[in-house]
Design an enzyme around this catalytic site. Structure first.
Site, short mmCIF file in Angstrom:
data_model
loop_
_atom_site.label_atom_id
_atom_site.label_comp_id
_atom_site.label_asym_id
_atom_site.label_seq_id
_atom_site.Cartn_x
_atom_site.Cartn_y
_atom_site.Cartn_z
N SER A 105 0.85 -1.19 0.00
CA SER A 105 0.00 0.00 0.00
C SER A 105 0.89 1.23 0.00
O SER A 105 2.12 1.14 -0.01
CB SER A 105 -0.91 0.01 1.23
N LYS A 106 0.26 2.40 0.04
CA LYS A 106 1.00 3.66 -0.04
C LYS A 106 1.98 3.81 1.12
O LYS A 106 2.99 4.51 0.99
CB LYS A 106 0.02 4.84 -0.05
N ARG A 107 1.71 3.17 2.25
CA ARG A 107 2.61 3.33 3.40
C ARG A 107 3.97 2.69 3.14
O ARG A 107 4.93 2.95 3.85
CB ARG A 107 1.99 2.74 4.67
#
Length: 853
Positions: free
Chosen positions: A351-353
């Site tokens: 994910s973006k994290r």
């Protein structure tokens, strides 16, 4: 048939007509409308197909003319074609599809799915020339609330950047269009009518409250929630009454009693579901008339002739509903391959994290499309060898969906960067330069509209400087920014870099800096020639130089003049080797390491010209004059004790005095010409950075998914043996390896080799063409776990400690040392002419004049 006003309509027709009537009042946000609204969707055009909204007019035109609903037809004249009907899909030319939802950017997982489908299609076009193999893009935009035109354009642009061009889809008309689900409403209408007429679907008038009550009751009884079939076999008169009342309803699929769906998944093997107990009767059309996702997908795959569906494992459960619909229609099912998820290094879904995950961000960060598809292909697939670098054509030839692995893949940014660096190395400087310009523009290093010879030279120089070290094209731009800046601290007491401080404390830096300042003020310090700015980057025949350690120019050019000047400076100050080159580099560039100094000075000279194309403020350019002023001020802060080298005992003289009684030996030594020590000119990282240990191989087995790899357990003196993968299968037998004493490079970061976690590298010697590969062996009495040393280097003190694993990888320490790790003519492994040593003596190998890696 049932009477409906003055018309005579079937229950199926009444259901669809009512759905269409309701649809004309439904609206959603962002200009989108529901499946049968009288206003077409924003995406739709008449040219590309019938819109959801256009169906309402067609339906009611037939009702008003007092005829059967001929637009959607009856079961007898059902005119929807299934191209693969009566055929075996595994024997047909592959027709593949990628079906993105335009609700965001194209991310890594979607890009891999698109790639796998594209590879199968392209290989099919080679295997079945002139036939129906191809790659389709189908936009699944039925999520009316979230789909946007901007998102669709973004996804398609990313696919084009990756080079995954489609044979049919938006902008590329074909026989199976239109290619947006929002434009295929008439087709879904016909198929829904077919299912209703055949008794495979029915209207359901349950309210949301009734459904929630049903769910709560089932959960209370410990039953998996599913629709209980309230309206499955309802009285036709009750259905008629509800329709006449205008009650809202959905169209549900009638799951056959005892139905079971079984697929042979190319990745996951046999997968089966008890349909009746798993899903119950599911919805095909919502109460607002919008067809649901699984209904659209099943209809689209069957009418487009899709032979294989490659998608993420999160879609596996959708296969049950889609399979039931296909079976009810008598349409053949495609073959399925559900790929495992891509995880971050923390083993959580990517994910973006975890950093950049969208393709566009990778493009902006300086990754190459060919490198991206190379890496994406390896996230779940391998060709059975240890090969990790593939061109696009090689991937097409090698890819086979049956070699996609079931286990999740870990997204490794370091590996992606390494693969990108390998693809960059396969390109010429000229090919990379245009991409570097984009990065320099992005960072604001170039003046707006910069063009002409000066701009081309600066971009070429920036590219050539970083060509061998860059992992992304962005690295070339940031490296240029570092080169144009000057990192020398304001004063000695502000030095944070321990290596810098210790080098200055040795005492050579101050006199060398003073000599540079003297020569600069006297204008005798060689400077780049404005008439020949690229001299350091070109050979005599104007061929670009890509190697870091090679400098161009003629006998009269700047690089040669600089070399002569520094040679004279060495004689003047009585200093050479690293004691000369390290202080020179720090004084001129402000850095302890980097590319060739003359190349850096050449780029600086381009940026310092009056009409330079470089934005000097944004690039942080520090001119040569400003550097010398800064250097002069810095030198004034160096304590007196560090302004001259400390006197050292002349060991050679002492040794000679001890042997004064041996005149014949002294005379022989005096007559022998001095041999240059390669250490004097070595500027690479210290050999002590490597943690090479004595190990013993305790177990060997063949890698199950790679034809050239062995998997090994090696005892290196730790609590547990290391697991290491090596490409030694073509050269050795497993039984000959077990029990062998070997050398292991132990401070490499753990990484997966075709799915196998490998932590370290067994060192081998090989000849030039790698036809002979043998172990580098420690003496039999060496101790397992002891560190291998090199004479003349301090492996005991703080400076002699090996680098951390991350530093070894990120700074490419081993790659920089590797050219100097060789075997001599007798097979002894050496570094700069010095042998590998253990407590039991010198290491050996059977390969003379080879390389150690």
């Amino acid at each position: 048939e049932t009477s409906f006003g003055t018309m005579r309509l079937s229950t199926a027709a009444m259901a669809l007509a009512a759905v269409a009537a309701r649809g004309s009042f439904v609206r959603t946000s962002r200009g989108f409308v529901s499946a049968f609204s009288s206003v077409p969707r924003t995406f739709a055009t008449k040219k590309s197909g019938t819109t959801f909204g256009g169906l309402r007019d067609a339906l009611f035109a037939t009702v008003e003319s007092d005829t059967e609903l001929s637009t959607v037809g009856s079961s007898d004249d059902f005119d929807v074609e299934f191209p693969l009907k009566g055929k075996r899909t595994d024997e047909c030319p592959p027709k593949m599809r990628f079906a993105p939802s335009p609700t965001g950017s194209l991310h890594v997982g979607g890009a891999r799915t698109a790639l796998y489908n594209w590879l199968v299609a392209k290989k099919g076009q080679l295997d079945f020339p002139g036939e129906d193999a191809g790659f389709i893009i189908r936009v699944e935009d039925t999520d009316l609330a979230r789909s946007t035109k901007e998102s669709e354009e973004s996804v398609l642009a990313d696919l084009r950047w990756l080079g995954l061009n489609w044979d049919e889809g938006p902008g590329v008309d074909g026989e199976r269009g239109p290619y947006r689900q929002s434009e295929r409403g008439e087709l879904y209408q016909k198929v829904a009518k077919k299912l209703l007429d055949d008794g495979m679907a029915y209207p359901c008038f349950c309210t949301q409250e009734e459904l929630e009550e049903m769910k709560a009751k089932q959960e209370a009884e410990g039953i998996p929630p599913r629709y209980d079939g309230t309206w499955r076999d309802a009285d036709p008169e009750l259905v008629k009454q509800k329709m006449e009342e205008g009650a809202p309803y959905t169209i549900r699929f009638k799951v056959p009693a005892g139905a079971r769906v079984v697929i042979e998944d190319a990745v996951r093997g046999t997968v089966s579901w008890d349909a009746e107990s798993t899903v119950g009767d599911f919805i095909l059309l919502r109460s607002n008339g919008v067809p649901v996702y699984n209904f659209c997908v099943a209809v689209d795959d069957s009418t487009m002739g899709v032979t294989t569906v490659i998608r993420a494992e999160e879609h596996l459960t959708n296969t049950l509903r889609q399979g039931l619909i296909l079976d009810a229609l008598g349409a053949p099912r495609p073959r399925y391959a559900h790929c495992s998820l891509i995880l971050g290094e923390d083993k959580q879904k990517l994910s973006k994290r975890h950093g950049a995950t969208s393709c566009n961000q990778f493009r902006l960060d300086g990754f190459l499309p060919d490198a991206m598809i190379n890496y994406l292909a390896l996230l779940g697939w391998n060709d059975g060898t240890d090969n990790e670098i593939f061109t696009r054509d090689e991937l097409i030839d090698a890819f086979d969906v049956d070699r996609v692995v079931k286990s999740p893949s870990i997204f490794d940014m370091d590996k992606l960067k390494w693969i990108n660096s390998q693809h960059l190395k396969m390109m010429s400087i000229e090919e990379v330069a245009d991409l570097v310009r984009e990065q320099m523009d992005s960072l604001g290093l170039l003046k707006e509209g910069a063009d002409g010879v000066g701009a081309r030279n600066a971009i070429f120089a920036s590219t050539a400087l970083a060509k061998q070290m860059m992992e992304t094209t962005q690295d070339a731009a940031t490296n240029a920014q570092t080169v144009l800046g000057y990192g020398l601290p304001d004063s000695f007491d502000k030095i944070d870099d321990l290596e810098q401080k210790e080098m200055i404390q040795v005492g050579h830096f101050y006199p060398i800096a003073q000599a540079l300042l003297r020569d600069f003020e006297a204008e005798t310090l060689p400077q780049p020639d404005p008439a020949d700015p690229l001299a350091p980057f070109l050979e005599d025949i104007n061929k670009p130089i890509e190697e870091d350690n090679k400098v161009g120019g003629t006998a009269y050019s700047y690089p040669k003049a600089y070399k002569v000047h520094m040679k004279n400076l060495s004689k003047e100050l009585g200093v050479k080797g690293k004691n000369l080159f390290h202080p020179l580099r720090l004084a001129l560039t402000g850095e302890m390491s980097g590319q060739d100094v003359t190349k850096q000075m050449a780029l600086l000279a381009m940026a310092s010209e009056e009409d330079t194309c470089i934005d000097t403020e944004k690039a942080g350019v520090v001119t040569m004059k400003a550097r010398m002023d800064h250097l002069k001020a810095f030198c004034e802060t160096i304590p007196e004790e560090f302004r001259a080298p400390k006197p050292k005992e002349n060991k050679k003289k002492a040794k000679a005095e001890e042997k004064s009684s041996e005149p014949s030996t002294e005379a022989k030594a005096a007559a022998t010409p001095a041999v240059a020590d390669p250490l004097d000119t070595y500027e690479g990282p210290p050999i002590t950075a490597l943690d090479i240990r004595v190990g013993r191989i305790t177990k060997v087995w063949e890698h199950p998914d790679a034809d050239k790899l062995f998997c090994e357990e090696v005892d290196v003196g730790e609590d547990e043996p290391r697991q290491i993968a090596s490409g030694l299968r073509p050269y050795m037998n497993a039984e000959d390896m077990e029990g062998r004493m070997v050398l292991v490079l132990s401070n490499l970061k753990a990484r997966k080799m075709v799915g196998f976690p490998s932590h370290g590298m067994v060192l081998c010697a090989s000849n030039e063409d790698h036809t002979e590969v043998k172990f580098v062996s420690p003496p039999v009495d060496a101790k397992v776990g002891e560190r291998v040393t090199i004479p003349g280097f301090d492996f005991e003190g703080e400076e002699g400690q090996p680098f951390a694993e991350n530093k070894i990888g990120k700074k490419k320490i081993f790659e920089k040392l590797a050219p100097f790790l060789v075997t001599n003519e007798f097979g002894t492994p050496e570094f700069l002419g010095r042998p590998f040593l253990t407590s039991a003596g010198v290491c050996t190998s059977p390969v003379g004049g080879g390389n150690v890696a």
